[in-house]
Design a protein around this motif. Structure first.
Motif, mmCIF file in Angstrom:
data_model
loop_
_atom_site.group_PDB
_atom_site.id
_atom_site.type_symbol
_atom_site.label_atom_id
_atom_site.label_comp_id
_atom_site.label_asym_id
_atom_site.label_seq_id
_atom_site.Cartn_x
_atom_site.Cartn_y
_atom_site.Cartn_z
ATOM 1 N N GLU A 26 0.799 -1.231 0.000
ATOM 2 C CA GLU A 26 0.000 0.000 0.000
ATOM 3 C C GLU A 26 0.830 1.279 0.000
ATOM 4 O O GLU A 26 0.371 2.301 -0.522
ATOM 5 C CB GLU A 26 -0.930 0.029 1.222
ATOM 6 C CG GLU A 26 -1.951 -1.081 1.232
ATOM 7 C CD GLU A 26 -2.978 -0.944 0.133
ATOM 8 O OE1 GLU A 26 -3.416 0.191 -0.141
ATOM 9 O OE2 GLU A 26 -3.339 -1.980 -0.466
ATOM 10 N N TYR A 27 2.012 1.237 0.585
ATOM 11 C CA TYR A 27 2.757 2.477 0.781
ATOM 12 C C TYR A 27 4.153 2.481 0.166
ATOM 13 O O TYR A 27 4.504 3.409 -0.544
ATOM 14 C CB TYR A 27 2.830 2.812 2.282
ATOM 15 C CG TYR A 27 1.463 3.018 2.851
ATOM 16 C CD1 TYR A 27 0.765 4.200 2.610
ATOM 17 C CD2 TYR A 27 0.833 2.030 3.597
ATOM 18 C CE1 TYR A 27 -0.519 4.395 3.103
ATOM 19 C CE2 TYR A 27 -0.454 2.213 4.099
ATOM 20 C CZ TYR A 27 -1.120 3.396 3.840
ATOM 21 O OH TYR A 27 -2.388 3.578 4.317
ATOM 22 N N VAL A 28 4.949 1.467 0.438
ATOM 23 C CA VAL A 28 6.333 1.449 -0.043
ATOM 24 C C VAL A 28 6.361 1.314 -1.567
ATOM 25 O O VAL A 28 7.014 2.111 -2.255
ATOM 26 C CB VAL A 28 7.158 0.338 0.639
ATOM 27 C CG1 VAL A 28 8.572 0.282 0.072
ATOM 28 C CG2 VAL A 28 7.198 0.557 2.156
ATOM 29 N N ASN A 29 5.638 0.338 -2.110
ATOM 30 C CA ASN A 29 5.630 0.131 -3.565
ATOM 31 C C ASN A 29 4.964 1.275 -4.317
ATOM 32 O O ASN A 29 5.194 1.446 -5.510
ATOM 33 C CB ASN A 29 4.935 -1.185 -3.926
ATOM 34 C CG ASN A 29 5.754 -2.395 -3.526
ATOM 35 O OD1 ASN A 29 6.928 -2.295 -3.178
ATOM 36 N ND2 ASN A 29 5.130 -3.554 -3.553
ATOM 37 N N ALA A 33 5.680 5.911 1.186
ATOM 38 C CA ALA A 33 6.391 5.779 2.457
ATOM 39 C C ALA A 33 7.646 4.928 2.245
ATOM 40 O O ALA A 33 7.719 4.151 1.300
ATOM 41 C CB ALA A 33 5.500 5.118 3.515
ATOM 42 N N ALA A 34 8.582 5.114 3.133
ATOM 43 C CA ALA A 34 9.780 4.268 3.170
ATOM 44 C C ALA A 34 9.716 3.469 4.466
ATOM 45 O O ALA A 34 9.167 3.931 5.466
ATOM 46 C CB ALA A 34 11.044 5.117 3.124
ATOM 47 N N PHE A 35 10.264 2.257 4.431
ATOM 48 C CA PHE A 35 10.231 1.370 5.592
ATOM 49 C C PHE A 35 11.661 1.048 5.998
ATOM 50 O O PHE A 35 12.458 0.622 5.164
ATOM 51 C CB PHE A 35 9.470 0.083 5.225
ATOM 52 C CG PHE A 35 9.168 -0.799 6.395
ATOM 53 C CD1 PHE A 35 8.074 -0.550 7.207
ATOM 54 C CD2 PHE A 35 9.966 -1.886 6.696
ATOM 55 C CE1 PHE A 35 7.769 -1.372 8.287
ATOM 56 C CE2 PHE A 35 9.693 -2.718 7.776
ATOM 57 C CZ PHE A 35 8.579 -2.452 8.573
ATOM 58 N N TYR A 36 11.982 1.261 7.253
ATOM 59 C CA TYR A 36 13.326 1.014 7.781
ATOM 60 C C TYR A 36 13.246 0.042 8.951
ATOM 61 O O TYR A 36 12.217 -0.039 9.629
ATOM 62 C CB TYR A 36 13.977 2.323 8.250
ATOM 63 C CG TYR A 36 14.117 3.338 7.147
ATOM 64 C CD1 TYR A 36 15.211 3.309 6.290
ATOM 65 C CD2 TYR A 36 13.144 4.314 6.950
ATOM 66 C CE1 TYR A 36 15.330 4.239 5.259
ATOM 67 C CE2 TYR A 36 13.258 5.235 5.925
ATOM 68 C CZ TYR A 36 14.355 5.191 5.089
ATOM 69 O OH TYR A 36 14.461 6.099 4.069
ATOM 70 N N PHE A 37 14.349 -0.645 9.188
ATOM 71 C CA PHE A 37 14.421 -1.615 10.282
ATOM 72 C C PHE A 37 15.584 -1.257 11.189
ATOM 73 O O PHE A 37 16.686 -0.956 10.721
ATOM 74 C CB PHE A 37 14.631 -3.030 9.724
ATOM 75 C CG PHE A 37 14.740 -4.094 10.787
ATOM 76 C CD1 PHE A 37 13.619 -4.536 11.462
ATOM 77 C CD2 PHE A 37 15.971 -4.642 11.116
ATOM 78 C CE1 PHE A 37 13.714 -5.520 12.446
ATOM 79 C CE2 PHE A 37 16.082 -5.623 12.098
ATOM 80 C CZ PHE A 37 14.944 -6.058 12.762
#
Length: 166
Positions: A26-29, A33-37
């Motif tokens: 929904e968001y990163v692709n 939004a960006a997702f970080y760990f």
């Protein structure tokens, strides 16, 4: 969006299997939004070993990191047993056909090459007040219910509107 997690944490594995794919789709692709760990290795010694392996993969090929991240959680052993051994971690990378140097991965685990980076991640978690995993932040605000996709959607929308208003 930032997730604080431990590769030995069963709840983190559940988050990775159920919620993260929705966030990515929904968001990163969609470039919304960006997702970080951030590693918060605190459950046991092999929490650190798994984190060190993941950091090695990341430094060799950061795209391969997410494949390895998903594989670690999908193949997670019992929380109360040592399972994230050097041999297991290297064979998992091999099984996933990661485009990394497996000998370097083994060497990085043995020599704890990314120990200072791991300790920095753990310090960030502590300094941020994170006490459990998974803990998720969106634009610096903690998500109260990391397993509630509707709440995450609402928080992302709110964060997006706040950025747009600036």
């Amino acid at each position: 969006m930032v997730e604080f997690g431990d590769f030995k944490c069963p709840a983190c594995a559940q988050f990775t299997g159920v919620i993260k794919p929705q966030i990515v789709q929904e968001y990163v692709n969609q470039d919304k939004a960006a997702f970080y760990f951030v590693n918060m290795a605190f459950i046991g010694p092999d929490s650190e070993t798994a984190s060190l392996a993941a950091l090695s993969v990341y430094h060799q090929n950061n795209d391969a990191f997410w494949t390895y991240y998903d594989a670690l959680y999908a193949n997670q052993g019992d929380e109360n047993a040592e399972w994230a051994t050097e041999d297991f971690l290297v064979s998992l990378a091999e099984k996933e056909k990661l485009p990394v140097d497996l000998d370097l991965l083994r060497k990085d685990i043995q020599e704890r090459t990314y120990e200072s980076e791991l300790q920095n991640d753990i310090s960030i978690a502590k300094d941020t007040g994170v006490t459990s995993t998974p803990t998720v932040f969106i634009n610096g605000h903690k998500v109260d219910k990391p397993f509630d996709m509707e709440a995450i959607d609402a928080q992302i929308k709110s964060a997006s509107e706040a950025v747009s208003a600036e």
